[in-house]
Write an enzyme that holds these catalytic residues in place. Structure first.
Site, short mmCIF file in Angstrom:
data_model
loop_
_atom_site.label_atom_id
_atom_site.label_comp_id
_atom_site.label_asym_id
_atom_site.label_seq_id
_atom_site.Cartn_x
_atom_site.Cartn_y
_atom_site.Cartn_z
N LYS A 25 33.12 95.43 102.18
CA LYS A 25 34.42 95.72 102.81
C LYS A 25 34.21 96.73 103.93
O LYS A 25 33.49 97.73 103.74
CB LYS A 25 35.36 96.30 101.76
CG LYS A 25 36.57 97.05 102.34
CD LYS A 25 37.59 97.38 101.27
CE LYS A 25 38.64 98.35 101.77
NZ LYS A 25 39.78 98.48 100.84
N LYS A 74 36.22 99.42 106.32
CA LYS A 74 37.45 100.15 106.62
C LYS A 74 37.69 100.06 108.12
O LYS A 74 36.91 100.59 108.91
CB LYS A 74 37.28 101.62 106.18
CG LYS A 74 38.36 102.57 106.57
CD LYS A 74 39.74 102.20 106.11
CE LYS A 74 39.83 101.73 104.68
NZ LYS A 74 41.14 101.36 104.20
N ASP A 79 39.80 95.89 106.45
CA ASP A 79 41.05 96.57 106.07
C ASP A 79 41.50 97.54 107.17
O ASP A 79 41.12 98.71 107.17
CB ASP A 79 40.81 97.33 104.76
CG ASP A 79 42.03 98.14 104.33
OD1 ASP A 79 43.11 97.97 104.93
OD2 ASP A 79 41.90 98.94 103.38
N ASN A 119 44.30 98.94 107.50
CA ASN A 119 45.34 99.85 106.99
C ASN A 119 46.66 99.77 107.77
O ASN A 119 47.24 100.80 108.14
CB ASN A 119 44.83 101.30 106.94
CG ASN A 119 44.05 101.58 105.66
OD1 ASN A 119 42.94 102.06 105.71
ND2 ASN A 119 44.62 101.24 104.49
N GLU A 131 42.69 92.52 104.58
CA GLU A 131 43.48 93.49 103.80
C GLU A 131 44.40 94.30 104.72
O GLU A 131 43.92 95.00 105.62
CB GLU A 131 42.49 94.41 103.07
CG GLU A 131 43.12 95.35 102.08
CD GLU A 131 42.06 96.18 101.35
OE1 GLU A 131 40.97 95.64 101.03
OE2 GLU A 131 42.31 97.37 101.12
N ASN A 190 46.99 96.92 99.52
CA ASN A 190 47.29 98.10 98.70
C ASN A 190 48.29 98.96 99.45
O ASN A 190 48.44 100.14 99.17
CB ASN A 190 46.02 98.92 98.39
CG ASN A 190 45.38 99.51 99.63
OD1 ASN A 190 44.59 98.85 100.28
ND2 ASN A 190 45.71 100.75 99.96
N ASP A 236 45.46 99.72 91.45
CA ASP A 236 44.90 101.07 91.47
C ASP A 236 45.66 101.84 90.40
O ASP A 236 46.86 102.08 90.56
CB ASP A 236 45.10 101.71 92.85
CG ASP A 236 44.45 103.10 92.92
OD1 ASP A 236 44.52 103.84 91.91
OD2 ASP A 236 43.91 103.45 93.98
N HIS A 263 41.55 98.78 94.35
CA HIS A 263 41.51 99.73 95.47
C HIS A 263 40.87 101.05 95.01
O HIS A 263 40.87 101.36 93.83
CB HIS A 263 42.96 99.96 95.90
CG HIS A 263 43.19 101.15 96.77
ND1 HIS A 263 43.59 102.36 96.26
CD2 HIS A 263 43.11 101.29 98.11
CE1 HIS A 263 43.74 103.21 97.28
NE2 HIS A 263 43.45 102.59 98.40
N ASN A 279 39.92 105.44 96.29
CA ASN A 279 39.89 106.58 97.20
C ASN A 279 38.70 107.44 96.77
O ASN A 279 38.15 107.20 95.70
CB ASN A 279 41.20 107.37 97.11
CG ASN A 279 42.20 106.93 98.18
OD1 ASN A 279 41.87 106.93 99.36
ND2 ASN A 279 43.38 106.54 97.79
#
Ligand code: GKR
Ligand code: MG
Length: 427
Positions: free
Chosen positions: A195, A197, A226, A228, A251, A274, A298, A325, A327
């Site tokens: 994945k 970011k 992803d 975001n 994502e 997410n 999550d 998900h 962090n």
């Protein structure tokens, strides 16, 4: 059985300068370790993201928690909602979830499961209904990043490091840097899914990074991007067209269930989230807009492991896939994630984890080991981990001296790029 004590310890763990749509990771990520102790001196652990609001909410919950039966989480949850209400803060537009109540419920659910599992001598996965797999697969989680591995002044680097430890310190700001990071991470941990970011660079650089990963790792490697939710619908369609047949899932390219539903009709890639479907209240909208194909669970923001099992049932009934998900976190959260993933039959995707980016740990067995990209599910009672109290004290001291009390990636970014501003839609 009664809970007689509750220890709430904020900690700071070293974190590298990773880039995302909201800015830059600070040199330390904040977590809160919660320990519930029973009258017969059994303890249960959990870990949630650290924010001064969550810390205050956990402190406020203490009076309700003490005296409760850890086997009766339903009763405890009812008393907590009677006291604090059911309406949480807004999730917020940052990549991470900023609610309070869900984090408190998650912390208590996991710690009660750990405690009761230890009391009856069974692993948490058994309390979630039992294991459907013995090993849980994780994915390589790549970030565009600046040089450094976090820590004091951001320069916690070791020039003699080799392999992943060296790669973890390196900058990665273009497709070649991303491929090198992926190779180092996959060599070290054996991850099979990757994945990236996104939302940090110009969209075409991120598309080119995905194409470079596909080229380097070959067809069939599950790849995810992803951004975001920081892209406009037109951008996400244009980029998505270039990534059809390349991505396993796309994502949160755009913000909100409606835009996700529109994007889903325009590109032929499964969409995951997410950010737009993140609570039980969001589920009717998810069905109405068909905003995603896959929900990233999550337990920290769905209200715990048991609540995540409810989410899994929704996913089964409404034809959503389930992934996970993460962090920045340490081993308590990782252990909980493994028990959950082991109990959910329809969690068929490799889970996210930030774990390779961290180096601190608070459990006596030291850092978790990935074998071929997976972690074996523990059969030991509870979460199968013990608290390293000396490490906890050290990381608490680090919290006190690091000067951070909540996560703000925008402020960190402004230290590097003065005047930089978070935008909920940038490209
Ligand atoms: O660690 O910067 C980060 C991520 O952007 C994280 O905060 C997100 O919540 O990993 C997350 C995601 O999948 O959106
Ligand atoms: Mg995401």
């Amino acid at each position: 059985m009664r809970i007689t004590d509750m220890h709430i310890t904020p900690i700071a763990i070293v974190d590298p300068p990773l880039l995302n749509a909201a800015g830059l990771h600070a040199p330390y990520a904040l977590r809160i370790v919660v320990e519930l102790v029973s009258e017969d001196n059994i303890y249960g652990l959990s870990e949630v993201p650290g924010h001064y609001d969550t810390l205050a909410a956990l402190e406020a919950a203490r009076a309700v928690v003490i005296g409760s039966d850890p086997f009766n989480f339903n009763g405890l949850q009812l008393r907590l909602t009677e006291r604090f209400g059911t309406v949480d803060e807004a999730r917020g537009s940052a990549p991470w979830d900023q609610r309070k109540l869900v984090h408190v419920l998650s912390a208590l659910d996991v710690a009660c499961l750990d405690l009761t599992g230890k009391a009856i001598g069974r692993p948490v996965v058994d309390l979630l209904g039992g294991k459907v797999r013995d090993r849980v697969d994780f994915s390589a989680y790549l970030f565009y990043k600046y040089e450094g591995a976090g820590g004091e002044l951001g320069f916690d680097t070791d020039p003699s490091a080799t392999g992943w430890a060296a790669a973890r310190q390196k900058a990665a700001l273009d497709p070649q840097g991303v491929v090198a990071q992926a190779q180092a991470m996959c060599n070290e941990f054996g991850f099979k899914s990757i994945k990236l970011k996104g939302g940090a660079m110009e969209p075409q650089i991120e598309v080119d990074s995905m194409l470079a990963l596909a080229e380097a790792f070959g067809p069939g490697t599950p790849l995810r991007l992803d951004p975001n939710a920081i892209w406009k619908l037109e951008t996400a369609i244009e980029c998505g067209k270039q990534l059809e047949g390349v991505l396993e899932y796309y994502e949160d390219p755009v913000r909100g269930q409606e835009a996700m539903g529109q994007l889903r009709k325009a590109v032929n890639i499964p969409l995951a989230t997410n950010m737009c479907t993140t609570s039980f209240e969001d589920l009717p909208g998810s069905v109405r807009h068909h905003s995603e194909d896959i929900i990233l669970s999550d337990h920290h923001f769905w209200g715990g492991l048991r609540a995540s099992m409810d989410l899994a049932r929704f996913c089964r009934v409404f034809g959503r896939g389930m992934s996970m998900h993460s962090n920045s976190h340490v081993g308590i959260s990782l252990a909980a994630m493994v028990h959950l993933a082991a109990a959910v039959p329809n969690l068929t995707y490799a889970c996210d984890t930030h774990y390779p980016w961290q180096s601190d740990e608070v459990i006596t067995q030291g850092r978790f080991h990935f074998e071929d990209g997976a972690i074996e599910v523990s059969n030991e009672p509870g979460l199968g981990i013990e608290l390293d109290r000396a490490a906890l004290a050290k990381l608490h001291e680090q919290y006190k001296t690091c000067g951070l009390t909540y996560r703000n990636d925008e402020i960190e970014m402004q230290k590097v790029e003065p005047g930089w501003k978070f935008m909920s839609t940038r490209w």
